[in-house]
Design an enzyme around this catalytic site. Structure first.
Site, short mmCIF file in Angstrom:
data_model
loop_
_atom_site.label_atom_id
_atom_site.label_comp_id
_atom_site.label_asym_id
_atom_site.label_seq_id
_atom_site.Cartn_x
_atom_site.Cartn_y
_atom_site.Cartn_z
CD GLU A 1 -11.14 17.50 -0.62
OE1 GLU A 1 -9.80 17.43 0.21
OE2 GLU A 1 -10.95 18.12 -1.64
NE ARG B 1 -4.76 26.40 3.39
CZ ARG B 1 -5.66 27.39 3.48
NH1 ARG B 1 -5.30 28.51 4.07
NH2 ARG B 1 -6.97 27.31 3.10
CG HIS C 1 -6.38 18.92 -4.32
ND1 HIS C 1 -6.48 18.03 -3.23
CD2 HIS C 1 -7.39 19.75 -4.17
CE1 HIS C 1 -7.50 18.27 -2.61
NE2 HIS C 1 -8.23 19.35 -3.05
CG ASN D 1 -2.66 22.06 -2.21
OD1 ASN D 1 -3.88 22.35 -2.34
ND2 ASN D 1 -1.65 22.77 -2.30
CG HIS E 1 -7.09 20.96 -9.55
ND1 HIS E 1 -6.43 21.94 -8.96
CD2 HIS E 1 -8.21 20.71 -8.79
CE1 HIS E 1 -7.05 22.24 -7.64
NE2 HIS E 1 -8.01 21.47 -7.75
CD GLU F 1 -0.92 26.25 -0.56
OE1 GLU F 1 -0.33 26.11 -1.50
OE2 GLU F 1 -1.98 25.52 -0.63
NE ARG G 1 -9.40 50.01 -3.03
CZ ARG G 1 -9.76 51.29 -3.39
NH1 ARG G 1 -10.82 51.78 -2.52
NH2 ARG G 1 -9.32 51.80 -4.45
CE LYS H 1 -8.90 23.80 4.51
NZ LYS H 1 -9.78 23.74 3.34
CE LYS I 1 -4.98 27.33 -0.43
NZ LYS I 1 -4.54 25.96 -1.11
CG HIS J 1 -13.04 19.42 -5.98
ND1 HIS J 1 -11.79 19.68 -6.85
CD2 HIS J 1 -12.64 19.63 -4.78
CE1 HIS J 1 -10.90 19.86 -5.89
NE2 HIS J 1 -11.51 19.78 -4.81
#
Length: 365
Positions: free
Chosen positions: A184, A241, A248, A245, A252, A236, A120, A226, A142, A266
């Site tokens: 990036e 935030r 992206h 993206n 993606h 977000e 956990r 960042k 993330k 990527h």
């Protein structure tokens, strides 16, 4: 040395940036090790850096065990998550322990997610070894794996306890990986920092030629940008935030069509996605056409794709939009897009018609 705090209350941590830091990592890891053996997760491409880290730890009297996974985007999978969690449990990881993620974005994402769910939640430290991971994915918490349906659809927000960035490890990075990471870096200028985009235009080729001053400045500036955005909007929830993206949603979809493979890295997909976001913004009259062309021209100048075709994708607009329908940002049937009023003036648009996106993409092929 540059130390950049990520201010998140009780979950705050530092990002330490310094040349040669990998060989001195024990100074920062000794307390986190708690006198126990550290599990270091890496991949086969990072073997020299793994040897350096383990030697540094051994010299400081810190035991470690290496867990080496296959390289490549395919490692962000259910199978490798199971393999990793089983290995961590066999290692005897406790909630109070910290696992070391030594590698690029794939290793960082996978290790972070594993640490979010093992017992956990246990701690982890990011030691990113690619430019992309150093300026983006290692900061912000993330974590995720990919599925057949799409990229990063199974994951969790789980912040690291520390990020150690050694720019010198980039000397062994292939030029293609350097360029992918550079995408990036440019992103931070395109989002809300026109002056930094101008810096990239003037210094991007020098950075990619491994100029140490240009590289260190770009890493520190990107991490600071960042860290500021993550501190304002960790999950977000306010939309700030979401600006990270940029490129992206388009990117993606391109990655999915490429099968999340080395056919399209990527960062390459993000570069094409950012160019597409500006081109679509110009098509709708949201930004000047010369801004969109300026962005595309800079990406081309540093060897990055600026279109669907340049990314090596031949799929129809409808096919790419079908990939977008599985995007994790989809909300009540609406997919937010990052568009722009100009360079450094990105915004979130919730009114985009996916049919129009399909038609636009057909025109870009």
């Amino acid at each position: 040395m540059t130390v950049i705090p990520v201010s998140l209350g009780a979950r705050s941590y530092d990002v330490v940036i310094e040349r040669g830091l990998l060989g001195r990592a024990a100074e920062y890891l000794a307390t986190l090790a708690r006198g126990r053996s550290l599990a270091i997760v890496s991949d086969a491409n990072v073997a020299p850096h793994l040897a350096t880290l383990q030697a540094a730890l051994a010299a400081a009297g810190i035991a470690s065990e290496a867990i080496v996974l296959p390289p490549g985007e395919g490692t962000k999978s259910w199978n490798q998550l199971e393999t990793l969690t089983d290995r961590l449990l066999a290692h005897g990881v406790e909630r109070g322990d910290h696992v070391i993620a030594l590698g690029g974005g794939v290793i960082g994402d996978l290790v972070g997610f594993a640490c979010a769910i093992v017992k956990r939640g246990c701690g982890f430290v990011q030691i990113p070894t690619t430019l992309l991971a150093q300026v983006d994915s290692s900061v912000g918490g993330k974590t995720a794996i990919n599925t057949r349906v799409g990229k990063n659809l199974i994951g969790a927000f789980h912040q690291p306890s520390l990020v150690l960035i050694d720019p010198d490890v980039l000397d062994t990075l292939p030029p293609r990986e350097q360029r992918a990471g550079y995408a990036e870096i440019v992103k931070y200028g395109l989002i809300d920092d026109f002056a930094f985009f101008e810096w990239c235009e003037a210094n991007g080729e020098k950075l990619l030629a491994s100029d140490p001053q240009a590289r260190e400045y770009a890493i520190a500036h990107s991490v600071a940008a960042k860290a500021r955005i993550v501190a304002e909007d960790e999950r977000e929830t306010t939309g700030k935030r979401a600006l990270l993206n940029l490129g992206h949603t388009f990117g993606h979809a391109l990655e999915a069509e490429a099968g999340f493979s080395d056919k399209l890295l990527h960062g390459e997909a993000v570069a094409a996605g950012m160019a597409l976001a500006f081109a679509y913004s110009a098509r709708r009259g949201l930004c000047a056409g010369q801004d969109a062309e300026r962005v595309a021209a800079h990406l081309r100048a540093v060897g990055l794709p600026d279109s669907v075709t340049a990314a090596g994708i031949t799929a129809s607009g409808a096919t790419l939009v079908d990939h977008m329908r599985h995007d994790k940002k989809m909300d009540a049937g609406t997919l937010p897009f990052l568009l722009a009023h100009g360079i450094g003036r990105t915004f979130v648009d919730h009114s985009v018609d996916l049919t129009d996106i399909a038609a636009f993409l057909d025109g870009e092929n």
